[in-house]
Design a protein around this motif. Structure first.
Motif, mmCIF file in Angstrom:
data_model
loop_
_atom_site.group_PDB
_atom_site.id
_atom_site.type_symbol
_atom_site.label_atom_id
_atom_site.label_comp_id
_atom_site.label_asym_id
_atom_site.label_seq_id
_atom_site.Cartn_x
_atom_site.Cartn_y
_atom_site.Cartn_z
ATOM 1 N N PRO A 441 -1.809 1.836 1.073
ATOM 2 C CA PRO A 441 -2.064 2.315 2.438
ATOM 3 C C PRO A 441 -0.784 2.728 3.150
ATOM 4 O O PRO A 441 0.288 2.169 2.923
ATOM 5 N N GLU A 442 -0.963 3.712 3.979
ATOM 6 C CA GLU A 442 0.126 4.283 4.767
ATOM 7 C C GLU A 442 0.930 3.221 5.505
ATOM 8 O O GLU A 442 2.135 3.288 5.598
ATOM 9 N N THR A 443 0.236 2.238 6.044
ATOM 10 C CA THR A 443 0.897 1.284 6.928
ATOM 11 C C THR A 443 1.860 0.377 6.188
ATOM 12 O O THR A 443 2.567 -0.399 6.808
ATOM 13 N N ARG A 444 1.854 0.464 4.893
ATOM 14 C CA ARG A 444 2.761 -0.409 4.171
ATOM 15 C C ARG A 444 4.124 0.215 3.941
ATOM 16 O O ARG A 444 4.780 -0.058 2.966
ATOM 17 N N ILE A 445 4.519 1.029 4.829
ATOM 18 C CA ILE A 445 5.837 1.619 4.659
ATOM 19 C C ILE A 445 6.890 0.539 4.725
ATOM 20 O O ILE A 445 6.733 -0.463 5.390
ATOM 21 N N ARG A 446 7.932 0.786 4.023
ATOM 22 C CA ARG A 446 9.091 -0.101 3.988
ATOM 23 C C ARG A 446 8.754 -1.480 3.465
ATOM 24 O O ARG A 446 9.508 -2.414 3.611
ATOM 25 N N ASP A 485 7.643 -7.987 12.095
ATOM 26 C CA ASP A 485 7.205 -6.609 11.877
ATOM 27 C C ASP A 485 8.298 -5.600 12.200
ATOM 28 O O ASP A 485 8.766 -4.852 11.355
ATOM 29 N N ILE A 486 8.731 -5.644 13.441
ATOM 30 C CA ILE A 486 9.772 -4.699 13.817
ATOM 31 C C ILE A 486 11.121 -5.205 13.336
ATOM 32 O O ILE A 486 11.989 -4.443 12.940
ATOM 33 N N LEU A 489 12.573 -3.987 10.075
ATOM 34 C CA LEU A 489 13.026 -2.614 9.957
ATOM 35 C C LEU A 489 14.443 -2.513 9.437
ATOM 36 O O LEU A 489 15.349 -3.162 9.938
ATOM 37 N N VAL A 491 17.488 -0.699 9.544
ATOM 38 C CA VAL A 491 18.123 0.368 10.301
ATOM 39 C C VAL A 491 19.425 0.696 9.614
ATOM 40 O O VAL A 491 20.322 -0.132 9.526
ATOM 41 N N ARG A 565 15.200 10.283 3.066
ATOM 42 C CA ARG A 565 14.470 9.995 4.286
ATOM 43 C C ARG A 565 12.975 9.825 4.014
ATOM 44 O O ARG A 565 12.337 8.873 4.482
#
Lengths: 838, 689
Positions: A441-446, A485-486, A489, A491, A565
């Motif tokens: 699923p898309e939401t599983r990025i990273r 969650d955030i 990330l 960065v 990217r």
């Protein structure tokens, strides 16, 4: 053995090679087999074994061959194919008008220069060689000559010098069914890739030339279609495209249309038991068959049922198909019932939906609307992926898993809507047999976890249903919304940041969370302001966003950067076999000329490489899907000179200095050399092919300094609107010359020298270039073949009659004329006025 | 069969002509309520009963009229009736199925209406009998599941959903509906999903299915493990999730369109008089017809999907062309005879079309955009309770979205630009902006616009403190994302800052009134900390260096607000009292803002003095700011980019309980309104059987 080969004098070979037409016409009568002109190939297809009745000696072997073709050996049996070729040649011999069977010395024959062990088999019919005594008593004199000539021909065919290019040439020029049939069989012995290059020629001959050629080609095409989905589709598309110029009434019943229908009906499958062996999941206890080990082991990772279901229904965009699916993933009851996977459908639907998008985009008035629509349509397309679909322009086997829809851009075009998409794929062993990747699923990025560990990817629906009571209440919130969650990330700070900033700056990256540290920390407002302006200044030179030219920004971004990217943002990015591809989808454009240009460019590239002339050109792959649609492999890391000039507002030379450094730097010099080599290459191309419409929007500049010409819509006999513009041989503006270091510079002389060398090399292999074009002229209404003198003029541009000194003068003249030509400048001005291209 | 058919037809005609004569079915009902086994006299009693048109009023009325003892006397017959209803559901004869479904509906409702006080167990006993209850309900749910998933008539499916909605809403408080325990055990979740995943069934039953799902998820949400919650949270099938999104999208779009039509109608008629003077009147007018209540259920469904299912977030960004319903002629009565819930059914005929329509004028839209537009309408007026609740729910949904990393990614995606026309409250002091020319921007700009719009339009006596706090939290979460990911958003930050400063100003000037009800210091602290984010971390997310200068300019320009705020919080924090603690927090938070004011104000004054200018222009002030950064030292504050994550429990539990109750009442009311139009059903099935 083999001495007979050597006896074939080089001169003779040359003659045969260079003028197949003459040699074959002279041998016509001896080879003509009026009794059954097409018996050879027909016997091969085993449809009518009765035709071989008259040849008692050969029938057993022929049967073997026909079985080989019909049953389809998955591995092309080259031995078998060679045998087949020999058989046909023999038959040609045997079927003399008087039907007399010749008794000849049986000598081992060299095929392609390799000794053929089977050919010494006792049971085989004897071989005919050049020394063979005259078998027929009542032959005319001419026939004798011919027969010897024909055996020369045979020798040539069997020599190792006989390559695919020659095969195509003989197939085209020979009027002799026997020769054609022989070559038809001989095709089996070439490597697939070699033949693939000439596929447009083969199919065009199949469509537009007489029965015999068609019959000679068909078995090979059918054989390859059975082997490969990709080949099947390519054939179907090309057949459709090249049949389109026929009159509508004849087209419907033409051979090309029939073959196309046959392919698309999906009857050309590999023999059925083979498929069946492939499909069912082997029980875990039994080891997978050795030769499929790779594919099978991948299979067992995921439920194969699902795999096939996806391949069938998911690529189909029409929602009607998905309505067959009675229950969704969480309820698999219905999904289990399924029939045999449809081979061609997923890919056809995939292509169809891409074309559909193009058609719909064309109806929208503004670029902005087009872009929005494109993104939304692609995101819908994403739902059907991964599936057993692939990009035919790619060089490796893969499955398309995702289209990063927000990256797609609409390209500049006045009334059509070509667009560029990036496509995420997973490389695989074989796209036909390897299992389709599991959807993430898309939401599983990273997500750094591997697919297997993903909590609900691994659980089968049944497990889910039965085990829900053990799952803790999801409303505890920290379950459903992981707190990090955030925070998770990644960065990535730009390199400069960490280098140029002091310790304090770290605080602006991560705020201090520990409540204990009561030491107040102070920062200078000036530092914050400074960092802000520094960071903005350090972003690499990108193009500004321009809603009227959305592709400029996307194309300017370095490919590696883009790949990184997109990979970061993709749920599939963590997989080791993840790759990014891109493709331009053209809808409403005829790409047949582009394909022709690609073939010529590729051929010239090979020639120049062979002759060690360091000219640089970049043929880009073309996929013709119909006479008004197709796909193009984009040139990466390149933007049009128009975009360069518009965005940078610089002269080309200054842009080179901005991008590559000052005159004396290594980088600049390399870029300059690249520029010169590519410029020389494309000047020759432009001259030889008479490429017109050379405005700056059609010339790309890549990040290494090469120029690349695109858009071969006006070549050979066609030019835009016939305004009489662009009379010069090629485009050479003073800006180009400036980049080369001016008229007196060494690089400019190098440029002219390269052109001369390139022309000489091309001249040497002129036939190879000509035949590509000539065959495609058959039955074609393409504007590039307008008039009757296209081929003659093309030949003339090779200047076979000039000495090298004269050629040098010619090059000088052309360069001179092009530079002085005001039409080039005029044309640029004209383009600027009409299309806004600088 | 044909004979009975005729008979019923005859019966109906005669019954209408001769009033006093009782319907056959009523006679049969009377037999049921007569204690004796009705099959005694007529062995084929049940067979015949279900061939008869149901008389809902009578059945319900009769059940209601019985008191406890009487009911216990006929319990066996009622159990038997229930049992035969369930059995009839698997009959091939569709008429029987229809009648059985309706009878069940009446049974559930009748029994509950009478026995509001009765425990759930008593009701179960009354309907099915304790010993059989589990088996009966299992059979019922299985029958409903197969009816919903089968290829049968759409009207039947619609009736099934009606029955389920009826069952789910028979009690005011859904969690007290003990029968639902069996619906938990015998899940119909898969059936609901299937309806949503299929295009045609979605267009006809999607609305009911989504409402049903939203209600089921809220059954004993906080007390037990609700399998629907668990299942909903792990759905990952895109067509299904997308289908759910579509249903919500269309319901909201429909409302938006109706609102717009209303607005235009009002403006068109009395253009000049209305706009300025009685601007707010038409909202009240529109309010009558466009009850937000009907959409509470849909919003709840959206909330549950966004909150529970992370995969649903992708659906938010899933683009669909904005379907301009007004362009299509008034949709003819759909094939299904019953309207969903009796409310305005979202005209879903567009969803039947698998190909996206080709109208070039269509703006591409997605669920999020539609939701933002809807929110902008709802938030205009928060006076009545339902609107307030809806607005609160909208903000809660936005909070969830702002916390989701994937959602943030597409909100900030530079390649996904949209024009979002938010509705703005007509106000006397501002012109109706030329909202047709909204630039195409990343979606986060629309979210910020909506927040700013809310902030500037709700500074009133009935101060919606709770909504303001949520609003600022959403902004804070978005900015935290921007800081973390270094997204430099080209947004009109200046308007944003001045909106925040105005809010502070409002809090100050209404201190006494507001303090009586609310903790204004919490809100003030949040606002000041937003400024602190910009001041200390501006380098990571501001678009240009000059925007940082403008921030300082704005603070300096409005320094009086900050000065007054400081005085106020200082005063409160020095007095002992309940506000001492929160007020002193604000004092500390103001340190950087005050440093800026105290640093630059003298500089500006001296600049003016040196250059003999009384009033400095903006450029001159910016010049002073730029040249005096280096002597200013700021203090780094803790945890500016930390935030409390949204959690439904325990804070919001009360709100949701009340919301679900309100939805239940509304749904129940509307289900009963829908007369299960027998005629149409008969028409449909007479041809089949």
């Amino acid at each position: 053995m083999g001495d007979t080969e050597l006896e074939l004098s080089p001169a003779r070979l040359e003659e045969l090679q260079k003028s197949p037409s003459t040699s074959s016409t002279s041998s016509t009568s001896s080879l003509s087999l009026p009794s059954s002109p097409s018996s050879g190939p027909r016997a091969l297809t085993s449809s009518s074994p009765s035709t071989s009745e008259g040849l008692p000696t050969s029938s057993p072997t022929l049967d073997v061959i026909s079985e080989g073709v019909g049953e389809l050996s998955l591995v092309i049996d080259t031995e078998m194919a060679k045998k087949a070729c020999q058989e046909v040649l023999q038959k040609v011999k045997f079927l003399k008008p008087d039907g007399e069977v010749s008794s000849a010395t049986s000598e081992p024959v060299l095929v392609n220069g390799t000794a053929h062990p089977e050919s010494t088999d006792g049971g085989k019919p004897p071989k005919i060689t050049a020394e063979e005594p005259e078998p027929v008593k009542s032959v005319r004199r001419r026939q004798k000559n011919n027969s010897s000539k024909q055996s020369w021909l045979l020798r040539l065919f069997e020599s190792k010098l006989f390559d695919i290019s020659m095969a195509i040439s003989y197939l085209y020029n020979s009027k002799e069914p026997g020769v054609q049939a022989y070559i038809g069989n001989r095709l089996f012995s070439f490597r697939n890739e070699e033949v693939d290059f000439y596929l447009p020629q083969l199919l065009n001959m199949y469509i537009h030339m007489d029965e015999d050629v068609g019959d000679a080609i068909k078995p090979y095409v059918v054989h390859r279609c059975r082997q490969s989905i990709n080949f099947s589709l390519q054939c179907a598309w090309l057949l459709g495209a090249y049949s389109s110029d026929m009159h509508i009434s004849t087209q419907r019943y033409s051979r090309g249309t029939k073959l196309r229908k046959l392919i698309l009906s999906d009857e050309l499958k590999p023999s059925s038991q083979r498929i069946r062996r492939e499909v069912p999941q082997p029980p875990p206890s039994c080891p997978p068959p050795l030769h499929h080990g790779q594919g099978m082991s991948e299979h067992s990772l995921s439920p194969s049922k699902r795999t096939h279901q996806r391949s069938k229904s998911d690529a189909t965009v029409s929602i009607s198909l998905s309505s067959n699916l009675k229950r969704t993933a969480s309820n698999p009851k219905v999904e289990t019932s399924q029939d045999e996977p449809v081979r061609l459908t997923p890919q056809r639907e995939f292509i169809k939906s891409l074309m559909g998008i193009g058609k719909r985009l064309a109806t929208l008035p503004t670029k902005e609307q087009k872009t929005q629509r494109l993104i939304s349509e692609l995101s819908l397309l994403n739902h059907k992926l991964p599936a057993r679909v692939w990009l035919p322009t790619a060089a490796f086997d893969h499955h398309v898993v995702r289209v990063p829809h927000t990256q797609a851009v609409v390209l500049n075009s006045k009334d059509k809507a070509p667009y560029l998409i990036y496509v995420e794929v997973l490389e695989c062993e074989n796209f036909e047999t390897s299992s389709i990747p599991v959807r993430i699923p898309e939401t599983r990025i990273r997500s750094t976890r591997s697919v297997e560990n993903l909590p609900d990817c691994g659980i089968t629906p049944d497990q889910r249903a039965s085990s829900f009571s053990t799952v803790p209440n999801y409303d505890n919130d920290d379950e459903a919304w992981s707190v990090d969650d955030i925070g998770e990330l990644q960065v990535e700070l730009p390199e400069i940041h960490t280098n140029s900033c002091d310790n304090i700056s770290q605080f602006s990256v991560d705020s201090i969370t520990s409540q204990e540290s009561k030491e107040p920390i102070f920062i200078a407002a000036g530092d914050i302001r400074r960092r802000l302006s520094e960071q903005l200044a350090h972003t690499p030179t990108t193009f500004r966003k321009d809603p009227e030219d959305p592709s400029a920004v996307a194309l300017k971004e370095p490919w590696e950067e883009k790949v990184r990217r997109i990979r970061e943002g993709s749920p599939y990015g963590h997989l080791p076999n993840w790759r990014l591809l891109s493709v331009i989808v053209k809808c409403g454009d005829d790409l047949r000329q582009e394909l022709l240009a690609y073939q010529v460019l590729k051929q010239l590239q090979i020639i120049w490489e062979q002759e060690r002339v360091p000219l640089w050109i970049k043929p880009y792959k073309i996929l013709v899907i119909s006479s008004d649609s197709g796909m193009i492999e984009p040139v990466v890391n390149a933007v049009s000179i128009h975009q360069v000039k518009k965005q940078s507002q610089l002269l080309l030379l200054d842009y080179f200095r901005q991008e590559h450094g000052n005159y004396t730097t290594e980088e600049f010099l390399t870029a300059q050399r690249n520029f010169v080599q590519s410029c020389a290459g494309y000047c020759l191309i432009c001259y030889l092919l008479q490429v017109k419409d050379r405005h700056n929007g059609n010339i790309l500049l890549d990040s290494e300094g090469h120029i690349i010409h695109i858009d071969f819509g006006f070549i050979l006999s066609s030019s835009p609107r016939n305004l009489g513009f662009e009379t010069s041989a090629f485009k050479l503006t003073s800006e180009f010359v400036d980049v080369m270091g001016g008229l007196d510079g060494d690089m400019f002389n190098y440029y002219k020298m390269l052109m001369l060398q390139g022309l000489i090399a091309a001249r040497k292999h002129m036939e190879k270039v000509i035949q590509i074009v000539e065959i495609m002229q058959q039955g074609s209404q393409l504007p590039c073949f307008h008039g009757s003198s296209t081929i003659r003029n093309l030949k003339e541009r090779f200047h076979m009659n000039l000495t090298e000194e004269q050629l040098q003068v010619l090059v000088e003249q052309m360069v001179d004329a092009s530079m002085r030509s005001i039409t080039t400048k005029l044309y640029d001005g004209f383009q600027y006025l009409t299309n806004g291209i600088m | 069969m044909a004979q009975t058919e005729k008979k019923t037809g005859l019966l109906r005609r005669t019954s209408s002509s001769k009033k006093p004569l009782k319907e056959k079915v009523v006679l049969m009902y009377e037999e049921i309520f007569a204690k004796e086994d009705p099959t005694k006299n007529n062995p084929r009693f049940w067979d015949e009963l279900f061939l008869m048109k149901v008389n809902l009023e009578y059945l319900e009325g009769k059940l209601e009229s019985l008191d406890g003892d009487e009911v216990m006397k006929v319990k066996d017959n009622i159990n038997s009736l229930f049992h035969h209803c369930v059995q009839a559901l698997s009959e091939e004869h569709q008429i029987k199925v229809v009648n059985a479904l309706q009878t069940l509906c009446a049974l559930f409702r009748g029994v509950h209406q009478k026995n509001k006080s009765a425990t759930g167990f008593d009701i179960i006993n009354m309907l099915m009998g304790f010993d059989k209850a589990e088996l009966r309900m299992k059979e019922l749910m299985e029958s409903l599941d197969s009816l919903l998933c089968g290829d049968g008539s759409e009207s039947l499916k619609s009736l099934c959903l009606k029955l389920l909605l009826c069952l789910v809403t028979v009690t005011d408080n859904i969690s007290q509906n003990t029968i639902l325990e069996y619906v938990m055990i015998n899940s119909i979740f898969e059936a609901i999903l299937q309806i949503l995943s299929d295009v045609s069934s979605r267009s006809q039953h999607g609305y009911d299915a989504v409402v049903l799902l939203a209600l089921l998820v809220n059954y004993r949400k906080y007390e037990s493990v609700n399998p629907y919650i668990v299942k909903l949270s792990i759905v990952d099938d895109e067509p299904t999730l997308d289908g759910m999104g579509m249903v919500i999208h269309h319901a909201l779009t429909d409302y938006n369109r109706q609102y717009k039509d209303k607005e235009e109608e009002n403006q068109g008629g009395f253009f000049s008089t209305l706009t300025s003077m009685v601007g707010s009147m038409f909202i009240a007018d529109a309010d009558e017809k466009l009850s937000v209540q009907t959409n509470e259920a849909i919003l709840l469904a959206l909330y549950e999907a966004v909150h529970l299912n992370r995969n649903f977030i992708t659906v938010l960004a899933q683009s669909h062309p904005d379907i301009d319903m007004s362009a299509t002629p008034a949709a003819p009565v759909p094939a299904s005879p019953t309207t969903p819930l009796g409310t305005t059914p979202p005209s879903l005929d567009m969803m039947n079309n698998p190909e996206l329509p080709l109208d070039p004028n269509l703006q591409t839209s997605n669920l999020l955009i539609t939701f933002l537009k809807y929110s902008s309408i709802i938030m205009q007026d928060t006076k009545d309770e339902h609107r307030l609740n809806s607005a609160r729910l909208c903000l809660i949904i936005l909070t969830c979205i702002a916390e989701d990393q994937y959602a943030d990614a597409f909100l900030h995606d530079d390649n996904m630009n949209f024009r979002v026309n938010l509705h703005r409250m007509p106000m006397r002091h501002r012109k109706k902006a030329a909202d047709k020319n909204v630039p195409s921007r990343p979606l986060v700009c629309a979210v910020l616009d909506l927040m700013v719009e809310f902030i500037v339009t709700h500074m009133m006596k009935e101060f919606p403190m709770d909504l303001y706090v949520r609003c600022i939290q959403i902004i804070h979460k978005l900015i935290c994302y921007q800081k973390k990911c270094r997204v430099r958003l080209h947004y009109t930050w200046r308007d944003f800052w001045s909106a925040l400063i105005n809010l502070l100003k409002f809090l100050l000037s209404n201190e006494t009134i507001l303090l009586a009800k609310h903790n204004i210091f919490q809100l003030a602290l949040q606002v000041v900390n937003l400024f602190n984010m910009f001041i200390t971390y501006g380098d990571t997310f501001l678009p240009t260096p000059s925007s940082y200068d403008e921030l300082y300019y704005e603070i300096i320009r409005m320094h009086q607000v900050f000065d007054n705020l400081y005085c106020m919080v200082l005063r409160v924090s020095t007095n002992a009292g309940q506000w001492k603690e929160p007020a002193s927090k604000v004092t500390h938070a103001l340190v950087n803002v005050r440093a800026i004011i105290n640093h630059f104000n003298p500089k500006i004054e001296s600049y003016a003095a040196v250059n003999h200018i009384s009033q400095l222009s903006e450029d001159q002030v910016l010049e002073v700011v730029r040249s005096n950064y280096d002597t200013l030292t700021l203090k780094l504050q803790d945890g500016l980019d930390q935030f409390e994550r949204y959690s439904e429990q325990p804070k919001e539990a009360g709100f949701f309980k009340e919301l679900v109750r309100s939805i239940s009442l509304n749904v129940r009311k509307n289900v009963s309104l829908s007369t299960m139009s027998q005629d149409l059903l008969l028409k449909e099935f007479s041809s089949i059987s």
